[in-house]
Design a protein around this motif. Structure first.
Motif, PDB file in Angstrom:
ATOM      1  N   ALA A  37      -0.766  -8.924   1.108  1.00 49.32           N
ATOM      2  CA  ALA A  37       0.215  -9.392   2.094  1.00 49.32           C
ATOM      3  C   ALA A  37       0.383  -8.376   3.215  1.00 49.32           C
ATOM      4  N   SER A  38       0.376  -7.092   2.893  1.00 45.53           N
ATOM      5  CA  SER A  38       0.528  -6.076   3.932  1.00 45.53           C
ATOM      6  C   SER A  38      -0.719  -5.964   4.810  1.00 45.53           C
ATOM      7  N   LEU A  39      -1.891  -6.264   4.234  1.00 42.82           N
ATOM      8  CA  LEU A  39      -3.134  -6.225   5.009  1.00 42.82           C
ATOM      9  C   LEU A  39      -3.376  -7.523   5.758  1.00 42.82           C
ATOM     10  N   GLY A  40      -2.712  -8.593   5.348  1.00 47.91           N
ATOM     11  CA  GLY A  40      -2.934  -9.889   5.976  1.00 47.91           C
ATOM     12  C   GLY A  40      -4.215 -10.547   5.498  1.00 47.91           C
ATOM     13  N   CYS A  41      -4.545 -10.355   4.233  1.00 50.61           N
ATOM     14  CA  CYS A  41      -5.748 -10.968   3.655  1.00 50.61           C
ATOM     15  C   CYS A  41      -5.386 -11.582   2.307  1.00 50.61           C
ATOM     16  N   SER A  42      -6.367 -12.092   1.611  1.00 56.81           N
ATOM     17  CA  SER A  42      -6.093 -12.746   0.333  1.00 56.81           C
ATOM     18  C   SER A  42      -6.111 -11.734  -0.810  1.00 56.81           C
ATOM     19  N   GLU A  43      -5.433 -12.097  -1.878  1.00 59.15           N
ATOM     20  CA  GLU A  43      -5.416 -11.258  -3.073  1.00 59.15           C
ATOM     21  C   GLU A  43      -6.815 -11.154  -3.661  1.00 59.15           C
ATOM     22  N   TRP A  44      -7.574 -12.250  -3.585  1.00 59.75           N
ATOM     23  CA  TRP A  44      -8.946 -12.248  -4.087  1.00 59.75           C
ATOM     24  C   TRP A  44      -9.778 -11.190  -3.368  1.00 59.75           C
ATOM     25  N   TRP A  45      -9.616 -11.067  -2.037  1.00 59.28           N
ATOM     26  CA  TRP A  45     -10.399 -10.110  -1.255  1.00 59.28           C
ATOM     27  C   TRP A  45     -10.085  -8.681  -1.709  1.00 59.28           C
ATOM     28  N   ARG A  53     -15.570  -1.090  -5.812  1.00 57.46           N
ATOM     29  CA  ARG A  53     -15.191   0.316  -5.642  1.00 57.46           C
ATOM     30  C   ARG A  53     -15.198   0.732  -4.171  1.00 57.46           C
ATOM     31  N   ARG A  54     -14.709  -0.127  -3.294  1.00 61.82           N
ATOM     32  CA  ARG A  54     -14.654   0.184  -1.864  1.00 61.82           C
ATOM     33  C   ARG A  54     -13.294   0.702  -1.433  1.00 61.82           C
ATOM     34  N   ILE A  55     -12.270   0.456  -2.226  1.00 60.15           N
ATOM     35  CA  ILE A  55     -10.930   0.936  -1.894  1.00 60.15           C
ATOM     36  C   ILE A  55     -10.342   1.638  -3.121  1.00 60.15           C
ATOM     37  N   PRO A  56      -9.445   2.612  -2.892  1.00 55.49           N
ATOM     38  CA  PRO A  56      -8.858   3.350  -4.023  1.00 55.49           C
ATOM     39  C   PRO A  56      -7.825   2.494  -4.765  1.00 55.49           C
ATOM     40  N   PHE A  57      -7.707   2.725  -6.057  1.00 54.10           N
ATOM     41  CA  PHE A  57      -6.774   1.991  -6.892  1.00 54.10           C
ATOM     42  C   PHE A  57      -6.558   2.748  -8.184  1.00 54.10           C
ATOM     43  N   MET A  58      -5.627   2.261  -8.975  1.00 57.74           N
ATOM     44  CA  MET A  58      -5.490   2.766 -10.349  1.00 57.74           C
ATOM     45  C   MET A  58      -5.386   1.548 -11.250  1.00 57.74           C
ATOM     46  N   ARG A  59      -5.802   1.720 -12.471  1.00 60.98           N
ATOM     47  CA  ARG A  59      -5.811   0.610 -13.410  1.00 60.98           C
ATOM     48  C   ARG A  59      -4.671   0.834 -14.403  1.00 60.98           C
ATOM     49  N   SER A  60      -3.831  -0.180 -14.522  1.00 64.67           N
ATOM     50  CA  SER A  60      -2.690  -0.055 -15.415  1.00 64.67           C
ATOM     51  C   SER A  60      -2.485  -1.373 -16.144  1.00 64.67           C
ATOM     52  N   GLY A  61      -2.553  -1.337 -17.457  1.00 60.66           N
ATOM     53  CA  GLY A  61      -2.306  -2.531 -18.253  1.00 60.66           C
ATOM     54  C   GLY A  61      -3.283  -3.654 -17.980  1.00 60.66           C
ATOM     55  N   VAL A  71      -2.499   2.800  -0.453  1.00 58.10           N
ATOM     56  CA  VAL A  71      -2.363   1.825   0.629  1.00 58.10           C
ATOM     57  C   VAL A  71      -2.636   2.497   1.972  1.00 58.10           C
ATOM     58  N   ARG A  72      -2.108   3.708   2.158  1.00 53.91           N
ATOM     59  CA  ARG A  72      -2.367   4.452   3.401  1.00 53.91           C
ATOM     60  C   ARG A  72      -3.864   4.704   3.581  1.00 53.91           C
ATOM     61  N   GLU A  73      -4.526   5.090   2.509  1.00 54.40           N
ATOM     62  CA  GLU A  73      -5.967   5.357   2.577  1.00 54.40           C
ATOM     63  C   GLU A  73      -6.761   4.079   2.847  1.00 54.40           C
ATOM     64  N   ILE A  74      -6.315   2.957   2.280  1.00 53.88           N
ATOM     65  CA  ILE A  74      -6.980   1.672   2.537  1.00 53.88           C
ATOM     66  C   ILE A  74      -6.877   1.323   4.020  1.00 53.88           C
ATOM     67  N   PHE A  75      -5.704   1.548   4.611  1.00 55.52           N
ATOM     68  CA  PHE A  75      -5.542   1.289   6.044  1.00 55.52           C
ATOM     69  C   PHE A  75      -6.485   2.164   6.861  1.00 55.52           C
ATOM     70  N   HIS A  76      -6.656   3.419   6.456  1.00 57.04           N
ATOM     71  CA  HIS A  76      -7.589   4.310   7.175  1.00 57.04           C
ATOM     72  C   HIS A  76      -9.036   3.875   6.991  1.00 57.04           C
ATOM     73  N   ILE A  77      -9.390   3.389   5.810  1.00 54.09           N
ATOM     74  CA  ILE A  77     -10.758   2.923   5.557  1.00 54.09           C
ATOM     75  C   ILE A  77     -11.079   1.711   6.417  1.00 54.09           C
TER      76      ILE A  77
END
Length: 121
Positions: A37-45, A53-61, A71-77
């Motif tokens: 929603a903050s990027l203006g794209c779909s959740e699937w994307w 492995r193109r954007i940073p994330f962490m895996r939880s549960g 999120v800041r790093e994704i915006f810079h990428i």
């Protein structure tokens, strides 16, 4: 009786920002839907970019979570800036080919005989 919330009068489970007390010192984490929603794209994307492995994330549960730093790093990428050469000159980079490719003669194709006909002979 008017029911509110989920089953048996209990409030529905809220999705999204994890509720963490501010004094705990832990960063907030966001879901893929919130990042989308903050990027203006779909959740699937967003999930596809994570799988590749193109954007940073962490895996939880078993799900993907994102901190504010992620999120800041994704915006810079995803950010695109004009190149300094184009900004100074003001000219666009030509996208067409300058030299024509030499045309080679096209080879004609010939069908093979069916396997039944080859085996019978």
């Amino acid at each position: 009786m008017l029911r509110r919330g989920g089953c048996c009068g209990f409030p529905r489970r809220q999705r999204g920002v994890t509720k963490v007390p501010k004094e705990s010192g832990l960063p907030l984490s966001y879901s893929a839907a919130e990042v989308a929603a903050s990027l203006g794209c779909s959740e699937w994307w967003v999930k596809e970019q994570v799988r590749r492995r193109r954007i940073p994330f962490m895996r939880s549960g078993g799900g993907y979570r994102f901190t504010s730093d992620h999120v800041r790093e994704i915006f810079h990428i995803l950010e695109e800036r004009p190149s300094p050469a184009n900004a100074i000159e003001g000219e666009a980079i030509p996208r067409r080919r300058t030299a024509a490719q030499p045309v080679r003669p096209v080879a004609s194709l010939r069908a093979r005989r069916p396997r039944r006909a080859r085996n019978a002979a």
